[in-house]
Design a protein around this motif. Sequence first.
Motif, mmCIF file in Angstrom:
data_model
loop_
_atom_site.group_PDB
_atom_site.id
_atom_site.type_symbol
_atom_site.label_atom_id
_atom_site.label_comp_id
_atom_site.label_asym_id
_atom_site.label_seq_id
_atom_site.Cartn_x
_atom_site.Cartn_y
_atom_site.Cartn_z
ATOM 1 N N GLY A 111 61.252 10.914 44.937
ATOM 2 C CA GLY A 111 60.879 9.645 45.550
ATOM 3 C C GLY A 111 59.553 9.134 45.033
ATOM 4 N N ALA A 112 59.096 8.042 45.608
ATOM 5 C CA ALA A 112 57.835 7.426 45.193
ATOM 6 C C ALA A 112 56.663 8.352 45.474
ATOM 7 C CB ALA A 112 57.644 6.095 45.917
ATOM 8 N N ALA A 139 71.935 0.231 39.460
ATOM 9 C CA ALA A 139 73.001 0.244 38.456
ATOM 10 C C ALA A 139 72.738 1.286 37.372
ATOM 11 C CB ALA A 139 73.142 -1.141 37.827
ATOM 12 N N GLU A 140 71.475 1.395 36.940
ATOM 13 C CA GLU A 140 71.128 2.390 35.917
ATOM 14 C C GLU A 140 71.381 3.800 36.422
ATOM 15 O OE1 GLU A 140 67.554 0.133 33.443
ATOM 16 O OE2 GLU A 140 67.083 1.131 35.355
ATOM 17 N N SER A 185 62.938 10.127 38.534
ATOM 18 C CA SER A 185 62.031 9.419 39.441
ATOM 19 C C SER A 185 62.748 8.143 39.863
ATOM 20 C CB SER A 185 60.706 9.099 38.737
ATOM 21 O OG SER A 185 60.020 10.291 38.409
ATOM 22 N N ALA A 186 63.354 8.183 41.046
ATOM 23 C CA ALA A 186 64.307 7.141 41.438
ATOM 24 C C ALA A 186 63.724 5.737 41.343
ATOM 25 C CB ALA A 186 64.796 7.409 42.866
ATOM 26 N N GLY A 187 62.453 5.595 41.678
ATOM 27 C CA GLY A 187 61.852 4.269 41.715
ATOM 28 C C GLY A 187 61.743 3.586 40.371
ATOM 29 N N ARG A 203 62.173 0.451 42.377
ATOM 30 C CA ARG A 203 63.414 -0.298 42.130
ATOM 31 C C ARG A 203 64.566 0.298 42.943
ATOM 32 N NH1 ARG A 203 64.172 -0.495 35.801
ATOM 33 N NH2 ARG A 203 65.690 -2.129 36.344
ATOM 34 N N THR A 204 64.494 1.612 43.191
ATOM 35 C CA THR A 204 65.501 2.282 44.006
ATOM 36 C C THR A 204 64.794 3.317 44.874
ATOM 37 O OG1 THR A 204 67.103 2.061 42.196
ATOM 38 C CG2 THR A 204 67.678 3.559 43.976
#
Length: 312
Positions: free
Chosen positions: A123-124, A103-104, A96-98, A132-133
């Motif tokens: 995605g969200a 960096a992580e 879950s990209a967000g 965050r991403t």
Amino acid sequence: MELTEQVRRRPDGLLMFAITPPRRTTTPADAQRIADRTLERLAGLDLDALVLYDIDDETDRNPDERPFPYLPTLDPAEFRSRYLTRWQRPVVVYRSAGKYSPAELADWVTAQDPHQVSTVLVGASSGDSAVRTTLGEAQRLCREHAPDLPLGGVAIPERHESRGDEHLRMRRKQAAGVGFFVTQVVYDVGAAKSMVSDYHYACRDDGQQAVPVVFTLSVCGSPKTLEFLEWLGVHVPGWMRNDLHHTDDPLATSFDQCTAIAEDLAQFCTRHQIPYGFNVESVSIRRAEIEASVRLAAHLQARSHAGRHAVL
């Protein structure tokens, strides 16, 4: 053998099984027992990959009360690396990209062996979610830091049914490096066929080859599980909901419905030469539903093997 190679070798037989990692509060000893029991259940299956979900709250997407409370789970990458070490086949790790910083995510994708690990970036859950991403940023990170890592994307038939543009989202994701799609749970087979058909013809019009679409199937053994599926956004046709509510054995009824859906989708994709597969999951922690999901995967495996022998 890496997942992308298996997709090429078995375009009509890809079979995955999806699990959710244990709760974050689970002790290491209990997490290992859960992992071992899972591998025992799956030992008889010829799976192309094990899918590990990355669970998010999603209450910002649906304001209705969640049928099952949200309980944070272990990070799927951590669950794999610490507790699933005996699993020797490919793993598809959802991200879950967000939830993660750029960096992580960059550090994680760089560290993965592309012969063993694939990832599905999610995605969200809504446009109002704090992230965050973004999904686009996460896809770019994968291309830059791990160009050989097989990248998957999510496809949602219900969104296609309501908006009519899911196939365009799929094309954009494909252009961003996605090499396979995994759908949300399918109970509305018409919506799934419409989505994959529009995607197929959009690819053909653009002179591109469609990438595999892996349809997710999930058995439903109780009204509570049905309620949760619908809370997640799965459309269950009215006649099917009636069957599940009024039968004496909803698990057996659901099992039969899932096998019929799989047969319909398999015939449709074969007829149109669309590479496809199935991902079997259980959204419930009930033992009966988990074991039924394993039987469903075994049924799909037997069907696929029978089809290959018929061709040979």
